[in-house]
Design a protein around this motif. Structure first.
Motif, mmCIF file in Angstrom:
data_model
loop_
_atom_site.group_PDB
_atom_site.id
_atom_site.type_symbol
_atom_site.label_atom_id
_atom_site.label_comp_id
_atom_site.label_asym_id
_atom_site.label_seq_id
_atom_site.Cartn_x
_atom_site.Cartn_y
_atom_site.Cartn_z
ATOM 1 N N LEU A 2 0.828 -1.198 0.000
ATOM 2 C CA LEU A 2 0.000 0.000 0.000
ATOM 3 C C LEU A 2 0.869 1.257 0.000
ATOM 4 C CD1 LEU A 2 -2.714 -0.908 2.656
ATOM 5 C CD2 LEU A 2 -3.058 -0.681 0.196
ATOM 6 N N SER A 3 0.474 2.244 -0.786
ATOM 7 C CA SER A 3 1.226 3.497 -0.833
ATOM 8 C C SER A 3 1.299 4.154 0.545
ATOM 9 C CB SER A 3 0.547 4.461 -1.797
ATOM 10 O OG SER A 3 0.548 3.925 -3.082
ATOM 11 N N ARG A 4 0.174 4.130 1.247
ATOM 12 C CA ARG A 4 0.151 4.749 2.575
ATOM 13 C C ARG A 4 1.135 4.058 3.518
ATOM 14 N NH1 ARG A 4 -2.274 2.848 6.904
ATOM 15 N NH2 ARG A 4 -3.569 1.474 5.670
ATOM 16 N N ALA A 6 3.872 2.362 2.643
ATOM 17 C CA ALA A 6 5.236 2.702 2.221
ATOM 18 C C ALA A 6 5.614 4.081 2.757
ATOM 19 C CB ALA A 6 5.325 2.678 0.695
ATOM 20 N N ARG A 92 6.728 6.987 16.122
ATOM 21 C CA ARG A 92 5.845 6.029 16.787
ATOM 22 C C ARG A 92 4.457 6.028 16.152
ATOM 23 N NH1 ARG A 92 2.719 6.962 21.687
ATOM 24 N NH2 ARG A 92 2.320 5.024 22.837
ATOM 25 N N GLU A 93 3.950 7.201 15.820
ATOM 26 C CA GLU A 93 2.640 7.252 15.171
ATOM 27 C C GLU A 93 2.689 6.563 13.806
ATOM 28 O OE1 GLU A 93 -0.418 7.974 16.389
ATOM 29 O OE2 GLU A 93 0.851 7.932 18.170
ATOM 30 N N ARG A 96 2.862 2.924 14.469
ATOM 31 C CA ARG A 96 1.566 2.417 14.894
ATOM 32 C C ARG A 96 0.676 2.126 13.686
ATOM 33 N NH1 ARG A 96 -0.996 3.381 19.561
ATOM 34 N NH2 ARG A 96 -0.127 5.404 20.061
ATOM 35 N N SER A 97 0.786 2.977 12.673
ATOM 36 C CA SER A 97 -0.098 2.785 11.533
ATOM 37 C C SER A 97 0.403 1.670 10.612
ATOM 38 C CB SER A 97 -0.308 4.093 10.779
ATOM 39 O OG SER A 97 0.867 4.434 10.091
ATOM 40 N N VAL A 98 1.605 1.150 10.855
ATOM 41 C CA VAL A 98 2.078 0.017 10.044
ATOM 42 C C VAL A 98 2.514 -1.137 10.940
ATOM 43 C CG1 VAL A 98 2.783 1.414 8.087
ATOM 44 C CG2 VAL A 98 4.421 0.992 9.903
ATOM 45 N N ARG A 99 1.897 -1.189 12.112
ATOM 46 C CA ARG A 99 2.292 -2.180 13.097
ATOM 47 C C ARG A 99 2.182 -3.594 12.570
ATOM 48 N NH1 ARG A 99 0.166 -1.783 19.284
ATOM 49 N NH2 ARG A 99 1.025 -3.828 19.751
ATOM 50 N N GLU A 100 1.266 -3.809 11.664
ATOM 51 C CA GLU A 100 1.082 -5.154 11.141
ATOM 52 C C GLU A 100 2.147 -5.486 10.092
ATOM 53 O OE1 GLU A 100 -0.449 -2.553 10.181
ATOM 54 O OE2 GLU A 100 -0.840 -2.698 8.037
ATOM 55 N N ILE A 102 5.681 -4.004 10.235
ATOM 56 C CA ILE A 102 7.008 -4.096 10.853
ATOM 57 C C ILE A 102 7.001 -5.223 11.882
ATOM 58 C CG2 ILE A 102 7.516 -1.669 10.465
ATOM 59 C CD1 ILE A 102 6.801 -1.088 13.339
ATOM 60 N N TRP A 107 8.362 -2.343 16.723
ATOM 61 C CA TRP A 107 7.319 -1.525 17.350
ATOM 62 C C TRP A 107 7.599 -1.322 18.840
ATOM 63 C CZ3 TRP A 107 3.823 1.935 17.904
ATOM 64 C CH2 TRP A 107 3.007 1.921 19.040
ATOM 65 N N ASN A 111 8.164 2.149 20.793
ATOM 66 C CA ASN A 111 7.236 2.475 21.870
ATOM 67 C C ASN A 111 7.974 2.707 23.189
ATOM 68 O OD1 ASN A 111 4.504 2.781 22.838
ATOM 69 N ND2 ASN A 111 4.777 0.818 23.883
#
Lengths: 327, 479
Positions: A2-4, A6, A92-93, A96-100, A102, A107, A111
C-alpha cells in the motif's frame, strides 16, 4: 504494498534517524563546550541556527541561547515539531499505523523509546545528565536499526525503511558539516589553530567517524575531513555512501538495474550520485563550502519529493489508466 | 496477599461458593496464589501492566491530548468457567446466531416473521440500523453476521443470561488474546497443570471465516481489514488482527472502486482486493449510498458489493438484529425460525414502544435499568436504583417523547470475581463477551472478554465508563 504503508515506513525511519542526529549534534556540542570553557557564550546558538527554526526558538525562549534552553528546545520540547521527542512521537505514530507490517520487536523498541523520553521530559534527565541521555538516544536508534536489519524481511517495506533512513542521514551529515562552517566563519583567524583541530575532531566524533578517519588519514586537516564526510565511498555516514545505498534500496523497490531509470526518483538520485562520483573536494571549495552544502541539501530534498510523487501519491487520472491495465 | 479476608457476600462469585469454599475449577489457581510469598501477587500485577504498556496495547480516548492514551485496566485474577457450563453457552450462542442470521435474511426479503405477526412491522422499519438498500440482497453463502460478540451476564441464581447482542463491529477480541499471553507469563504453573482451553486459534478461524466468502474460483485472493484509522479507539485491535492473519490493513483512502471492482492503491499502482473485514459502521462505508459526508469509506464500494465483486463481513444492515428493542423478541425469533426453545435466556425486557410495557416501566423507574435502544458503550442509560429523582424524571420525559428508542430491564446483580484492589482482594462485577464466528459452521471462541467494573458496587463494565478486563478461562474436562 500500500502506498500509505510505504509512506509511513519511510517516515518512521526518517524520524528515528532525525532524532538520533539531533542527539549527535547536541552531544558534540557538549564535548566542545567542555574543551573550550573560555569561549562558550555563543556555543549553543549555531545548533539552533542550523535547524533553520530560530524564529520558533525565539518565540518560546527569547534570545537566550543558553545550554539549558537549547537542549530543552531541541530534545524535549513537545511544541517544536523537530525536537527529539517530537520526532520519536512521529516515528511512533507512523509505526503504529504500520504495526502489522514491521516486526513486533521494532514496534516495541519505538514504543519503549517514546515512553522513556516522556519520563525524561518529566525528570530533567537531559539537563542533569546530558551525556548519558544523548548517548542513550543514539543507542535506542541503533537498537532500532539493528532490529530492522535482524528481524524484518528484506522485501519492499524494508527497502522503503532504508531509503528513509539513508536520505535523512545524508542530509544530516551535510548539516553537521554546515554547523562547523557556521561556527568558524566569523573567526577566520582560528583556521588551523589547535582550536580548529578540536572542532574538526568533534565534527568527526559526532558522525562516529573520528576513528575511521584517523586510521586512514592520521592528521586532522579540515579539507580532508570535508572530503571524508562528503565523498568517502565506504564510511557509512558519508553523504556519498548514504546516497549510493539509498539508490540501491530504490532500485530494489522498483526492480530495475542501477544505471537505468524508470521514474523521477531514480532519475534525481542517479544524477546526484553521479555528481558525487565525478566531483571532488576542490570543486566544493571553489563553489564555496556553505553554498555547495546548501545545493546538496536542495538536491536531497528533491529526491524526497520525487519519491513521494512516484510511490506515495497516485493521481486520480493515472488511477483510471492503471485499473484498465489491471483488468 | 491471601483470600482469608475475602467474602463472596450476597453475589454469585465466579471463584468461591457462598460459604467461602473454593469452587472446584478455581482450586489450583487459589492454591497457587495462597502459596505465593507476600507481595508477589502485587509484583505480578504490576509487571503485567508494564508489559501491556510496553507492548503499546493502548486505546485512545477520543479527542484526548497526548498523555491520556492508556492501557485498558487489566486485573490478573481470571474468571473461570467450567466445561459443562461452557458447553451450554456454546450451544446457546450457536443457536442464537443461527436464528439471528435467518432473521436478517428474512427481514430483507419476504419478511415472513412480520407477516406471521411474530414481530411488529413498525418495530423493524423504525429501527435506526435497518438498511433499506439491503432489501432483496443475499450476501455470499447467505451469511450476514460473520462476527458477533454477545454479552452475557450471570445473575445471583448462577444462571447465564444474554444481556445484548453485538452484530455490527464488536471489538475486544484482541484483548482476549493479549490478556492470555500476559496471564501465561503470570501464572505459568497454573497453566501447566490445568486444562485451560487455548484462545490462540481465533485469528486462524477468523481468516477461514473470511476466506469462506470467496467464490470457489478465486485465485490468489486478497483479504483486508478495513479500519477508520489510527485515531479510532479500536485501532490497536484492527492492526493486531491484520497482523495475526497476515492480511492487509486498509483505510478508506487506500481503496478505490473502478468498474465495480475494489482496488488498493499500492506503490506499483492499483491492486484488486476481494474480501473486507470491515471495522467501520454501515453509515460510513460508502458516501454514495449511506452518509454522504463520510470521509472514512470508499465511494462506490456498495455497488461492487451488490454485484458480488467484493465481499464484506459483517454484511451492512446486520445492526437491525442487535437493536435493543429487537433484542426483546430474540427468544420468539429463535422459536419461529428453529422451532426450538432458547438455550440461553434473555434478561426480561420491557419495550417502551409497547403501551402496556411503557406504563409499567414509568411506574417502576426506580427498579429498572433504562437503555437507549440505539446506543452502545454504556451511553444513554439510567440505572434506576442509583438514579436520583431528577434523573428519573428526565428519563420519564425522554421515554414519553421517544418510546421506540427505550427499553427497560430489571437491575441484575452481576456475578463477581475477586479483583486486586490496592493491597487486597475485593469482589467486582463482571460480564462476559464471547466471540462467535459464522463461516462454514458456527464457532464460539472458548472464553471471551471478561469486562470488570472496577469501581466498587458499579454495574457498568464498559471500557468507556472506567471498566477493565480479566482473562477468561474455560476449563476442559474431556482431554
Amino acid at each position: 504494498m500500500l502506498s500509505r504503508v510505504a509512506d509511513s515506513i519511510y517516515w518512521m525511519t526518517r524520524y528515528i534517524e532525525r532524532a538520533e542526529n539531533i542527539a549527535r549534534f547536541i552531544n558534540v556540542n557538549l564535548n566542545l563546550s567542555l574543551d573550550m570553557a573560555s569561549d562558550v557564550s555563543g556555543a549553543w546558538q549555531p545548533l539552533v541556527m542550523t535547524t533553520g527554526d530560530y524564529d520558533v526558538f525565539e518565540k518560546g525562549y527569547g534570545a537566550n541561547y543558553s545550554k539549558e534552553n537549547v537542549i530543552q528546545f531541541l530534545a524535549l520540547d513537545h511544541k517544536y515539531g523537530n525536537s527529539i521527542i517530537s520526532c520519536v512521537a512521529a516515528a511512533r505514530e507512523n509505526a503504529r499505523s504500520v504495526r502489522e507490517i514491521i516486526s513486533s520487536g521494532m514496534w516495541e523498541q519505538i514504543n519503549r523509546s517514546y515512553l522513556m523520553l516522556k519520563d525524561a521530559a518529566k525528570n530533567d534527565l537531559a539537563i542533569k545528565a546530558p551525556h548519558r541521555f544523548f548517548k542513550g538516544i543514539t543507542a535506542l536508534s541503533h537498537m532500532f536499526t539493528g532490529l530492522l536489519h535482524a528481524t524484518m524481511s528484506q522485501g519492499e517495506a524494508f527497502h522503503f525503511a532504508l531509503l528513509g533512513q539513508l536520505l535523512e542521514r545524508a542530509d544530516k551529515t551535510s548539516r553537521i558539516l554546515d554547523v562547523k562552517y557556521f561556527m568558524l566563519l566569523p573567526k577566520p583567524e582560528n583556521v588551523n589553530s589547535p582550536y580548529d583541530v578540536i572542532q574538526w575532531g568533534a565534527v568527526l566524533k559526532s558522525t562516529s567517524g573520528f576513528e575511521t578517519y584517523r586510521k586512514q588519514f592520521h592528521r586532522i586537516v579540515p579539507k580532508q575531513v570535508c572530503n571524508f564526510l562528503i565523498f568517502d565511498p565506504n564510511f557509512p555516514r558519508s553523504v556519498r555512501c548514504c546516497l549510493i545505498s539509498a539508490q540501491c534500496a530504490l532500485h530494489k523497490i522498483t526492480g530495475t538495474q542501477r544505471g537505468t531509470v524508470s521514474n523521477p526518483a531514480e532519475k534525481s538520485i542517479g544524477r546526484l550520485c553521479a555528481d558525487l562520483d565525478y566531483s571532488d573536494i576542490d570543486d566544493v571549495m571553489s563553489a564555496g563550502m556553505h553554498e555547495y552544502l546548501d545545493d546538496l541539501q536542495t538536491k536531497i530534498n528533491q529526491v524526497g519529493i520525487d519519491i513521494r510523487e512516484t510511490f506515495f501519491k497516485i493521481p486520480d487520472n493515472q488511477m483510471e489508466q492503471t485499473s484498465v491495465q489491471v483488468q | 496477599m491471601k483470600f482469608s479476608n475475602y467474602s463472596p457476600a450476597e453475589y454469585y462469585d465466579e471463584l468461591f461458593h457462598k460459604d467461602g469454599t473454593v469452587r472446584d475449577g478455581a482450586r489450583k489457581l487459589i492454591d497457587t496464589i495462597e502459596s505465593l510469598p507476600e507481595d508477589a501477587l502485587l509484583i505480578k500485577q504490576q509487571s503485567a501492566e508494564t508489559s501491556l504498556l510496553q507492548l503499546g496495547n493502548t486505546f485512545n480516548v477520543y479527542g484526548s491530548e497526548e498523555g491520556t492514551e492508556k492501557i485498558l485496566p487489566f486485573d490478573i485474577i481470571p474468571r473461570i468457567i467450567e466445561d459443562r457450563e461452557w458447553q451450554q453457552i456454546e450451544k446457546g450462542l450457536q443457536q442464537r446466531i443461527h436464528a439471528l442470521n435467518l432473521f436478517l435474511e428474512d427481514i430483507y426479503h419476504d419478511k415472513k416473521i412480520i407477516k406471521d405477526k411474530v414481530i411488529p412491522e413498525d418495530l423493524i422499519m423504525s429501527c435506526a440500523a435497518y438498511r433499506k438498500q439491503m432489501e432483496g440482497f443475499t450476501p455470499p453463502k447467505g451469511i450476514w453476521c460473520h462476527v458477533t460478540g454477545t454479552d452475557l451476564i450471570r445473575d445471583t441464581d448462577g444462571k447465564f443470561y444474554v444481556l445484548e447482542d453485538n452484530l455490527r463491529c464488536p471489538s475486544g477480541v484482541s484483548y482476549v488474546l493479549e490478556n492470555r499471553q500476559v496471564l501465561k507469563r503470570t501464572f505459568p504453573e497454573v497453566f501447566a497443570s490445568s486444562r485451560i482451553r487455548a484462545v490462540d486459534e481465533y485469528p486462524h478461524k477468523l481468516l477461514a471465516t473470511l476466506e469462506n466468502l470467496l467464490p470457489a474460483t478465486a485465485s490468489n485472493p486478497k483479504i483486508g481489514v478495513l479500519t477508520p484509522g489510527r485515531y479510532n479507539s479500536a485501532y490497536f485491535e484492527h492492526s493486531f488482527l491484520a497482523q495475526q492473519m497476515g492480511i492487509e490493513l486498509v483505510e478508506g483512502q487506500d481503496l478505490v472502486v473502478s468498474n465495480d471492482r475494489l482496488y488498493m492503491r499500492t506503490t506499483k499502482g492499483l491492486s484488486p482486493i476481494d474480501v473486507l473485514y470491515r471495522r467501520i459502521d454501515d453509515d460510513f462505508i460508502d458516501p454514495k449510498v449511506f452518509r454522504s459526508d463520510s470521509m472514512l469509506g470508499v465511494p462506490g464500494i456498495m455497488s461492487a458489493y451488490f454485484k458480488g465483486r467484493v465481499a464484506m463481513a459483517n454484511a451492512p444492515g446486520t445492526g437491525v438484529a442487535d437493536d435493543k428493542a429487537v433484542y426483546a423478541y430474540v427468544p420468539k425469533i429463535i422459536s419461529y425460525y428453529l422451532g426450538e426453545d432458547p438455550i440461553l435466556p434473555n434478561v426480561p425486557t420491557y419495550v417502551c414502544w409497547d403501551d402496556k410495557d411503557r406504563a409499567h416501566v414509568l411506574d417502576n423507574l426506580d427498579k429498572f435499568v433504562v437503555k437507549a435502544a440505539n446506543e452502545s458503550g454504556g451511553y444513554g442509560m439510567m440505572i434506576g436504583p442509583h438514579a436520583d429523582k431528577a434523573e428519573r424524571e428526565e428519563f420519564a420525559r425522554r421515554i414519553k417523547a421517544n418510546p421506540r428508542t427505550y427499553i427497560a430491564q430489571p437491575t441484575i446483580s452481576l456475578s463477581q470475581v475477586p479483583t486486586v484492589i490496592g493491597d487486597h482482594f475485593e469482589g467486582r462485577h463482571v460480564d462476559l463477551r464471547p466471540y462467535v464466528l459464522y463461516g462454514e459452521d458456527i464457532y464460539v471462541l472458548p472464553g471471551g472478554l471478561t469486562r470488570v467494573a472496577l469501581r466498587k458496587g458499579s454495574l457498568v463494565v464498559n471500557s468507556s465508563q472506567g471498566g477493565g478486563t480479566k482473562d477468561s478461562w474455560v476449563l476442559n474436562d474431556t482431554f
